[in-house]
Scaffold this motif. Structure first.
Motif, PDB file in Angstrom:
ATOM      1  N   MET A  46     118.708  48.031  85.352  1.00  0.00           N
ATOM      2  CA  MET A  46     117.673  46.852  84.788  1.00  0.00           C
ATOM      3  C   MET A  46     118.794  45.612  85.560  1.00  0.00           C
ATOM      4  SD  MET A  46     115.043  47.532  82.666  1.00  0.00           S
ATOM      5  CE  MET A  46     115.188  46.598  81.937  1.00  0.00           C
ATOM      6  N   GLY A  47     120.638  45.865  84.929  1.00  0.00           N
ATOM      7  CA  GLY A  47     121.100  45.103  85.802  1.00  0.00           C
ATOM      8  C   GLY A  47     121.071  44.588  87.467  1.00  0.00           C
ATOM      9  N   ILE A  48     120.395  45.927  88.033  1.00  0.00           N
ATOM     10  CA  ILE A  48     119.946  45.663  89.995  1.00  0.00           C
ATOM     11  C   ILE A  48     118.620  45.261  89.242  1.00  0.00           C
ATOM     12  CG2 ILE A  48     120.158  46.868  91.530  1.00  0.00           C
ATOM     13  CD1 ILE A  48     121.637  48.717  90.086  1.00  0.00           C
ATOM     14  N   VAL A  49     117.743  45.051  89.003  1.00  0.00           N
ATOM     15  CA  VAL A  49     116.673  44.323  88.726  1.00  0.00           C
ATOM     16  C   VAL A  49     116.793  42.893  88.929  1.00  0.00           C
ATOM     17  CG1 VAL A  49     114.264  44.007  88.400  1.00  0.00           C
ATOM     18  CG2 VAL A  49     115.289  46.249  88.765  1.00  0.00           C
ATOM     19  N   GLU A  50     117.539  42.380  87.697  1.00  0.00           N
ATOM     20  CA  GLU A  50     118.175  41.220  87.764  1.00  0.00           C
ATOM     21  C   GLU A  50     118.818  40.404  88.588  1.00  0.00           C
ATOM     22  OE1 GLU A  50     118.922  41.138  83.236  1.00  0.00           O
ATOM     23  OE2 GLU A  50     117.779  40.803  82.401  1.00  0.00           O
ATOM     24  N   ARG A  51     119.613  40.990  89.046  1.00  0.00           N
ATOM     25  CA  ARG A  51     120.950  40.132  89.716  1.00  0.00           C
ATOM     26  C   ARG A  51     119.566  40.123  91.419  1.00  0.00           C
ATOM     27  NH1 ARG A  51     124.173  43.941  89.746  1.00  0.00           N
ATOM     28  NH2 ARG A  51     123.839  45.186  91.304  1.00  0.00           N
ATOM     29  N   GLU A  52     118.974  40.850  91.488  1.00  0.00           N
ATOM     30  CA  GLU A  52     118.654  41.197  93.255  1.00  0.00           C
ATOM     31  C   GLU A  52     116.866  40.883  92.846  1.00  0.00           C
ATOM     32  OE1 GLU A  52     118.963  45.109  94.974  1.00  0.00           O
ATOM     33  OE2 GLU A  52     120.593  44.763  94.904  1.00  0.00           O
ATOM     34  N   THR A  53     116.463  40.167  92.264  1.00  0.00           N
ATOM     35  CA  THR A  53     115.149  40.191  92.192  1.00  0.00           C
ATOM     36  C   THR A  53     114.677  38.649  91.663  1.00  0.00           C
ATOM     37  OG1 THR A  53     114.336  41.145  89.811  1.00  0.00           O
ATOM     38  CG2 THR A  53     114.432  42.316  92.365  1.00  0.00           C
ATOM     39  N   GLY A  54     115.439  38.171  91.109  1.00  0.00           N
ATOM     40  CA  GLY A  54     115.342  37.355  89.672  1.00  0.00           C
ATOM     41  C   GLY A  54     115.205  36.964  88.717  1.00  0.00           C
ATOM     42  N   LYS A  55     114.343  38.680  88.257  1.00  0.00           N
ATOM     43  CA  LYS A  55     113.562  38.779  87.595  1.00  0.00           C
ATOM     44  C   LYS A  55     113.889  39.074  86.420  1.00  0.00           C
ATOM     45  CE  LYS A  55     110.365  38.770  90.206  1.00  0.00           C
ATOM     46  NZ  LYS A  55     108.896  37.262  90.396  1.00  0.00           N
ATOM     47  N   ARG A  56     113.754  38.714  85.571  1.00  0.00           N
ATOM     48  CA  ARG A  56     114.559  38.452  83.794  1.00  0.00           C
ATOM     49  C   ARG A  56     113.411  39.001  82.431  1.00  0.00           C
ATOM     50  NH1 ARG A  56     118.797  38.005  86.381  1.00  0.00           N
ATOM     51  NH2 ARG A  56     119.417  36.474  87.048  1.00  0.00           N
ATOM     52  N   PHE A  57     115.129  39.901  82.201  1.00  0.00           N
ATOM     53  CA  PHE A  57     113.851  40.455  80.670  1.00  0.00           C
ATOM     54  C   PHE A  57     114.952  39.795  79.426  1.00  0.00           C
ATOM     55  CE2 PHE A  57     114.598  43.824  84.442  1.00  0.00           C
ATOM     56  CZ  PHE A  57     113.013  43.485  84.447  1.00  0.00           C
ATOM     57  N   TRP A  58     113.530  40.132  78.519  1.00  0.00           N
ATOM     58  CA  TRP A  58     114.129  40.072  77.081  1.00  0.00           C
ATOM     59  C   TRP A  58     114.544  41.326  76.445  1.00  0.00           C
ATOM     60  CZ3 TRP A  58     111.552  39.233  72.808  1.00  0.00           C
ATOM     61  CH2 TRP A  58     110.668  39.104  72.703  1.00  0.00           C
ATOM     62  N   GLU A  59     115.465  41.385  75.510  1.00  0.00           N
ATOM     63  CA  GLU A  59     115.436  42.248  74.720  1.00  0.00           C
ATOM     64  C   GLU A  59     115.193  41.875  72.887  1.00  0.00           C
ATOM     65  OE1 GLU A  59     118.011  46.408  74.174  1.00  0.00           O
ATOM     66  OE2 GLU A  59     119.455  45.320  75.129  1.00  0.00           O
ATOM     67  N   ASP A  60     114.436  42.438  72.916  1.00  0.00           N
ATOM     68  CA  ASP A  60     114.216  42.526  71.083  1.00  0.00           C
ATOM     69  C   ASP A  60     115.049  43.059  69.855  1.00  0.00           C
ATOM     70  OD1 ASP A  60     113.114  44.856  70.589  1.00  0.00           O
ATOM     71  OD2 ASP A  60     111.188  44.604  70.840  1.00  0.00           O
ATOM     72  N   ASP A  61     114.817  42.761  68.720  1.00  0.00           N
ATOM     73  CA  ASP A  61     116.223  42.936  68.037  1.00  0.00           C
ATOM     74  C   ASP A  61     115.594  45.422  67.657  1.00  0.00           C
ATOM     75  OD1 ASP A  61     117.219  40.888  67.454  1.00  0.00           O
ATOM     76  OD2 ASP A  61     115.135  40.550  65.436  1.00  0.00           O
ATOM     77  N   ASN A  62     114.396  45.913  68.569  1.00  0.00           N
ATOM     78  CA  ASN A  62     114.678  46.976  68.257  1.00  0.00           C
ATOM     79  C   ASN A  62     114.980  47.488  69.930  1.00  0.00           C
ATOM     80  OD1 ASN A  62     113.461  46.757  65.829  1.00  0.00           O
ATOM     81  ND2 ASN A  62     111.341  45.896  66.388  1.00  0.00           N
ATOM     82  N   GLY A  63     115.548  46.869  70.576  1.00  0.00           N
ATOM     83  CA  GLY A  63     115.746  47.601  71.528  1.00  0.00           C
ATOM     84  C   GLY A  63     114.638  47.575  72.726  1.00  0.00           C
ATOM     85  N   SER A  64     113.793  47.458  72.457  1.00  0.00           N
ATOM     86  CA  SER A  64     112.352  46.853  73.210  1.00  0.00           C
ATOM     87  C   SER A  64     112.728  45.536  74.782  1.00  0.00           C
ATOM     88  CB  SER A  64     111.506  46.988  73.115  1.00  0.00           C
ATOM     89  OG  SER A  64     111.148  48.118  72.358  1.00  0.00           O
ATOM     90  N   PHE A  65     112.496  46.047  76.000  1.00  0.00           N
ATOM     91  CA  PHE A  65     112.854  45.443  76.769  1.00  0.00           C
ATOM     92  C   PHE A  65     111.137  44.934  76.980  1.00  0.00           C
ATOM     93  CE2 PHE A  65     115.996  47.801  78.166  1.00  0.00           C
ATOM     94  CZ  PHE A  65     117.229  46.778  78.510  1.00  0.00           C
ATOM     95  N   HIS A  66     110.608  43.302  76.962  1.00  0.00           N
ATOM     96  CA  HIS A  66     109.874  42.585  77.797  1.00  0.00           C
ATOM     97  C   HIS A  66     109.999  41.716  78.615  1.00  0.00           C
ATOM     98  CE1 HIS A  66     109.130  43.362  72.839  1.00  0.00           C
ATOM     99  NE2 HIS A  66     109.922  43.399  73.115  1.00  0.00           N
ATOM    100  N   TRP A  67     108.939  41.864  79.001  1.00  0.00           N
ATOM    101  CA  TRP A  67     108.968  40.562  81.094  1.00  0.00           C
ATOM    102  C   TRP A  67     109.145  39.422  80.167  1.00  0.00           C
ATOM    103  CZ3 TRP A  67     108.956  40.976  85.591  1.00  0.00           C
ATOM    104  CH2 TRP A  67     108.460  40.445  86.251  1.00  0.00           C
ATOM    105  N   SER A  68     109.570  38.171  80.722  1.00  0.00           N
ATOM    106  CA  SER A  68     109.660  36.682  80.072  1.00  0.00           C
ATOM    107  C   SER A  68     108.545  36.226  81.154  1.00  0.00           C
ATOM    108  CB  SER A  68     111.495  36.578  81.572  1.00  0.00           C
ATOM    109  OG  SER A  68     111.489  35.404  80.287  1.00  0.00           O
ATOM    110  N   GLU A  69     108.580  35.532  80.515  1.00  0.00           N
ATOM    111  CA  GLU A  69     107.527  34.454  80.608  1.00  0.00           C
ATOM    112  C   GLU A  69     107.936  33.761  82.393  1.00  0.00           C
ATOM    113  OE1 GLU A  69     105.646  31.944  77.236  1.00  0.00           O
ATOM    114  OE2 GLU A  69     105.391  34.623  76.157  1.00  0.00           O
ATOM    115  N   ASP A  70     109.476  33.635  82.184  1.00  0.00           N
ATOM    116  CA  ASP A  70     109.599  32.795  83.158  1.00  0.00           C
ATOM    117  C   ASP A  70     109.230  33.071  84.101  1.00  0.00           C
ATOM    118  OD1 ASP A  70     110.407  30.490  81.013  1.00  0.00           O
ATOM    119  OD2 ASP A  70     112.187  31.405  80.900  1.00  0.00           O
ATOM    120  N   ASN A  71     109.600  34.133  84.337  1.00  0.00           N
ATOM    121  CA  ASN A  71     108.989  35.358  86.053  1.00  0.00           C
ATOM    122  C   ASN A  71     107.414  35.400  86.338  1.00  0.00           C
ATOM    123  OD1 ASN A  71     111.601  36.637  85.652  1.00  0.00           O
ATOM    124  ND2 ASN A  71     110.593  38.237  84.173  1.00  0.00           N
TER     125      ASN A  71
END
Length: 72
Positions: A46-71
């Motif tokens: 997940m860190g590699i994806v964010e760093r290398e692609t600039g795509k961002r995810f957000w994590e909710d209170d339950n620990g699930s990852f979501h696609w950021s609309e900023d992407n």
């Protein structure tokens, strides 16, 4: 580096695809199961994806990852 670079690139691409398609989010455990890797691998990837692609995810209170609309 251990493993196959092509497999890693495919996995990183798959993470983006799976998170983007998950309407209600997807947990690291679900990602790991889908991609047949450990949860630790997903955490690193997940860190590699964010760093290398600039795509961002957000994590909710339950620990699930979501696609950021900023992407988009």
């Amino acid at each position: 580096m251990f493993g196959n670079k092509n497999n890693k690139k495919e996995r990183l691409t798959s993470i983006v695809k799976l998170v983007r398609q998950a309407r209600n989010g997807i947990s690291s455990a679900e990602l790991a199961k889908s991609l047949r890797v450990s949860r630790g691998t997903i955490t690193k990837d997940m860190g590699i994806v964010e760093r290398e692609t600039g795509k961002r995810f957000w994590e909710d209170d339950n620990g699930s990852f979501h696609w950021s609309e900023d992407n988009d």
